[in-house]
Motif scaffolding. Structure first.
Motif, short mmCIF file in Angstrom:
data_model
loop_
_atom_site.label_atom_id
_atom_site.label_comp_id
_atom_site.label_asym_id
_atom_site.label_seq_id
_atom_site.Cartn_x
_atom_site.Cartn_y
_atom_site.Cartn_z
N TYR A 136 0.92 -1.26 0.20
CA TYR A 136 0.08 -0.01 0.01
C TYR A 136 0.80 1.17 0.16
O TYR A 136 0.58 2.21 -0.42
CB TYR A 136 -1.10 -0.06 1.07
N GLY A 137 2.03 1.21 0.51
CA GLY A 137 2.95 2.25 0.59
C GLY A 137 3.17 2.96 -1.00
O GLY A 137 3.45 3.87 -0.92
N ALA A 162 7.06 -0.58 18.24
CA ALA A 162 8.20 0.19 17.71
C ALA A 162 8.21 0.17 16.15
O ALA A 162 8.24 1.22 15.36
CB ALA A 162 9.54 0.11 18.23
N HIS A 163 7.80 -1.03 15.65
CA HIS A 163 7.82 -1.19 14.10
C HIS A 163 6.56 -0.54 13.74
O HIS A 163 6.67 0.27 12.66
CB HIS A 163 7.85 -2.75 13.94
N VAL A 164 5.60 -0.64 14.58
CA VAL A 164 4.14 0.03 14.00
C VAL A 164 4.42 1.49 13.87
O VAL A 164 3.99 2.10 13.01
CB VAL A 164 3.11 -0.68 14.87
N ARG A 165 5.10 2.09 15.10
CA ARG A 165 5.38 3.49 14.99
C ARG A 165 6.26 4.03 13.91
O ARG A 165 5.87 4.83 13.30
CB ARG A 165 6.04 3.83 16.33
N ARG A 166 7.22 3.21 13.44
CA ARG A 166 8.08 3.63 12.33
C ARG A 166 7.27 3.64 11.14
O ARG A 166 7.55 4.48 10.33
CB ARG A 166 9.33 2.35 12.16
N LEU A 167 6.42 2.71 10.89
CA LEU A 167 5.62 2.53 9.72
C LEU A 167 4.62 3.84 9.52
O LEU A 167 4.31 4.22 8.59
CB LEU A 167 4.69 1.27 9.44
N LEU A 168 4.15 4.16 10.65
CA LEU A 168 2.98 5.34 10.79
C LEU A 168 4.14 6.75 10.50
O LEU A 168 3.67 7.43 9.85
CB LEU A 168 2.70 5.62 12.01
N ASP A 169 5.32 6.61 11.07
CA ASP A 169 6.20 7.74 10.86
C ASP A 169 6.78 7.66 9.17
O ASP A 169 6.74 8.87 8.78
CB ASP A 169 7.66 7.88 11.47
N ILE A 170 7.01 6.50 8.42
CA ILE A 170 7.11 6.50 7.34
C ILE A 170 5.80 7.20 6.30
O ILE A 170 5.99 7.96 5.52
CB ILE A 170 7.43 5.09 6.65
N GLN A 171 4.66 6.89 6.80
CA GLN A 171 3.42 7.15 6.14
C GLN A 171 3.33 8.93 6.11
O GLN A 171 3.12 9.63 5.23
CB GLN A 171 2.24 6.64 6.58
N GLN A 172 3.67 9.19 7.65
CA GLN A 172 3.68 10.72 7.80
C GLN A 172 4.68 11.40 7.07
O GLN A 172 4.38 12.56 6.29
CB GLN A 172 3.77 11.11 9.40
N ALA A 173 5.83 10.95 6.81
CA ALA A 173 6.70 11.35 5.90
C ALA A 173 6.56 11.40 4.56
O ALA A 173 6.69 12.76 4.02
CB ALA A 173 8.26 10.68 6.13
N ARG A 174 5.77 10.55 3.87
CA ARG A 174 5.41 10.49 2.63
C ARG A 174 4.54 11.85 2.39
O ARG A 174 4.45 12.72 1.59
CB ARG A 174 4.61 9.32 2.16
#
Length: 196
Positions: free
Chosen positions: A66-67, A123-135
């Motif tokens: 989905y990313g 922490a992995h879930v948080r990183r994936l949310l951070d990636i989405q936010q950065a996009r």
């Protein structure tokens, strides 16, 4: 190799991803995962290192799938961040309305269960949310806008995305979800208007 059952790792990951997405981490027992993937406990551990590692790999597979779609939508309208956000939400609604996948969002499902996840998986879930936010933040970039406002707007867009996933799992209608998206897009456009 003689005597060893061969299996498609990507197919097994897709099936495990669907289990975690539908049931959540806590209710995705090794027995359920084994039935869905066709793998015994030994094979699951041998291939994926256990439930927790399998969960993180399923999250990564979901995020990659989905990313890429989110990235395409967010970059399809350079110079028009409001339109990019609208395209992003179009992808979100398409995923929600896809009858071939479980309702909601695997990352939203995982975030809601953070309290029962291992610290590594949380922490992995948080990183994936951070990636989405950065996009999203990259799509909003405007040298004439206040950077902190754009940061806040990116958080807002990700929060709306996660809310749509939760609402869809709770049975919200397509009309209701589209109303949320419409108001979110209007909010983004109005916040960006002074900069443009």
């Amino acid at each position: 190799m003689s005597g060893r059952k061969q299996f498609d790792v990507d197919e097994a990951l897709d099936k495990a991803m669907a289990v975690f997405w539908q049931r959540g981490y806590a209710d995705a027992s090794l027995d359920v995962l084994g039935t869905a993937t066709g793998l015994g406990r030994g094979s699951l551990y041998g291939a994926f290192g256990g439930k927790d590692e399998l969960f993180r790999r399923a999250l990564d597979r979901y995020s990659a799938t989905y990313g890429a779609r989110y990235e395409d939508a967010l970059t399809a309208h350079p110079g028009d961040p409001a339109r990019a956000v609208e395209a992003f939400f179009g992808v979100v609604l398409a995923r929600i309305n896809d009858p071939a996948v479980p309702e909601g969002c695997l990352i939203a499902q995982a975030a809601a269960q953070s309290a029962v996840l291992t610290p590594e998986s949380a922490a992995h879930v948080r990183r994936l949310l951070d990636i989405q936010q950065a996009r999203v933040r990259a799509a909003l970039d405007d040298p004439h806008a206040d950077p902190s406002m754009l940061d806040d707007l990116a958080v807002y867009v990700v929060a709306i995305n996660q809310s749509l996933a939760v609402l869809s799992r709770a049975g919200a209608s397509d009309r209701e979800l589209r109303a949320v998206v419409r108001f979110a897009c209007e909010t983004v456009a109005s916040r960006l208007a002074p900069a443009n």
